[in-house]
Design a protein around this motif. Structure first.
Motif, PDB file in Angstrom:
ATOM      1  N   UNK A 140      -4.719   5.214  -5.090  1.00 19.16           N
ATOM      2  CA  UNK A 140      -4.324   5.687  -4.529  1.00 19.16           C
ATOM      3  C   UNK A 140      -3.387   5.621  -2.955  1.00 19.16           C
ATOM      4  N   UNK A 141      -3.981   4.410  -2.719  1.00 17.91           N
ATOM      5  CA  UNK A 141      -2.731   4.231  -0.996  1.00 17.91           C
ATOM      6  C   UNK A 141      -1.284   4.004  -1.915  1.00 17.91           C
ATOM      7  N   UNK A 142      -1.666   3.414  -3.193  1.00 15.79           N
ATOM      8  CA  UNK A 142       0.268   2.910  -3.213  1.00 15.79           C
ATOM      9  C   UNK A 142       0.950   3.780  -3.746  1.00 15.79           C
ATOM     10  N   UNK A 143       0.300   5.190  -4.831  1.00 15.01           N
ATOM     11  CA  UNK A 143       0.312   6.118  -5.336  1.00 15.01           C
ATOM     12  C   UNK A 143       1.428   6.543  -3.335  1.00 15.01           C
ATOM     13  N   UNK A 144       0.432   7.149  -2.795  1.00 14.33           N
ATOM     14  CA  UNK A 144       0.934   7.580  -1.543  1.00 14.33           C
ATOM     15  C   UNK A 144       1.899   7.016  -0.755  1.00 14.33           C
ATOM     16  N   UNK A 145       2.018   5.863  -1.263  1.00  8.89           N
ATOM     17  CA  UNK A 145       3.407   5.147  -0.245  1.00  8.89           C
ATOM     18  C   UNK A 145       4.638   5.406  -1.328  1.00  8.89           C
ATOM     19  N   UNK A 146       4.858   5.281  -2.471  1.00 14.18           N
ATOM     20  CA  UNK A 146       5.702   6.023  -3.672  1.00 14.18           C
ATOM     21  C   UNK A 146       5.692   7.882  -3.427  1.00 14.18           C
ATOM     22  N   UNK A 147       5.073   8.146  -3.131  1.00 17.19           N
ATOM     23  CA  UNK A 147       5.325   9.440  -2.561  1.00 17.19           C
ATOM     24  C   UNK A 147       6.321   9.564  -1.164  1.00 17.19           C
TER      25      UNK A 147
END
Length: 154
Positions: free
Chosen positions: A145-152
């Motif tokens: 989830x942290x990776x996806x938040x960063x990508x977004x």
């Protein structure tokens, strides 16, 4: 009511979309064993609380329906939904073999989708929700989830 048409030619109302989603996900549970509809309701409420409109709230109710095989792509193409709701649901549906970068690019390129994904990630990463999971699962999901938040860019 059917899942395709309200009988008036108008898009499904938010309450009708909720009913379709609850019916489609009936019997499904999340990783913690809770009824899956609780997640959908939390995401829809998160969208509403963040100022989302009716298209985004409808998409929140349906955001996992195609990916989880609760509804089909054919249903999505024919359902009495606004084009914007349909586009948001499509953008939020991961494709087989798709990496997180491509998924994030599609979300960012689809008007309205980012807010729905933000509400989805917020509920998925809720510490109370994660606390009931095994440590390894909790750690893996927190990183995901942290990776996806960063990508977004969230």
């Amino acid at each position: 009511m059917t899942t395709q048409d309200t009988g008036t030619g108008a898009p499904l109302t938010p309450a009708e979309v909720e009913a379709v989603a609850r019916d489609a996900h009936a019997g499904q549970t999340d990783k913690a064993g809770r009824p899956y509809a609780e997640h959908l309701a939390a995401v829809a409420e998160g969208v509403r609380a963040r100022g989302g409109d009716t298209d985004q709230i409808a998409a929140a109710w349906l955001h996992d329906s195609i990916e989880d095989d609760a509804l089909t792509r054919d249903w999505l193409a024919r359902a009495a939904l606004t084009p914007r709701t349909r586009a948001i649901v499509d953008a939020l549906t991961k494709r087989p073999g798709e990496g997180p970068e491509g998924y994030a690019r599609r979300i960012l390129a689809t008007p309205g989708a980012l807010l729905v994904k933000q509400a989805d990630l917020a509920h998925n990463a809720d510490p109370e929700r994660l606390a009931v999971l095994p440590e390894e699962t909790r750690r893996r999901l927190t990183e995901k989830y942290a990776r996806m938040r960063a990508l977004l860019g969230l």
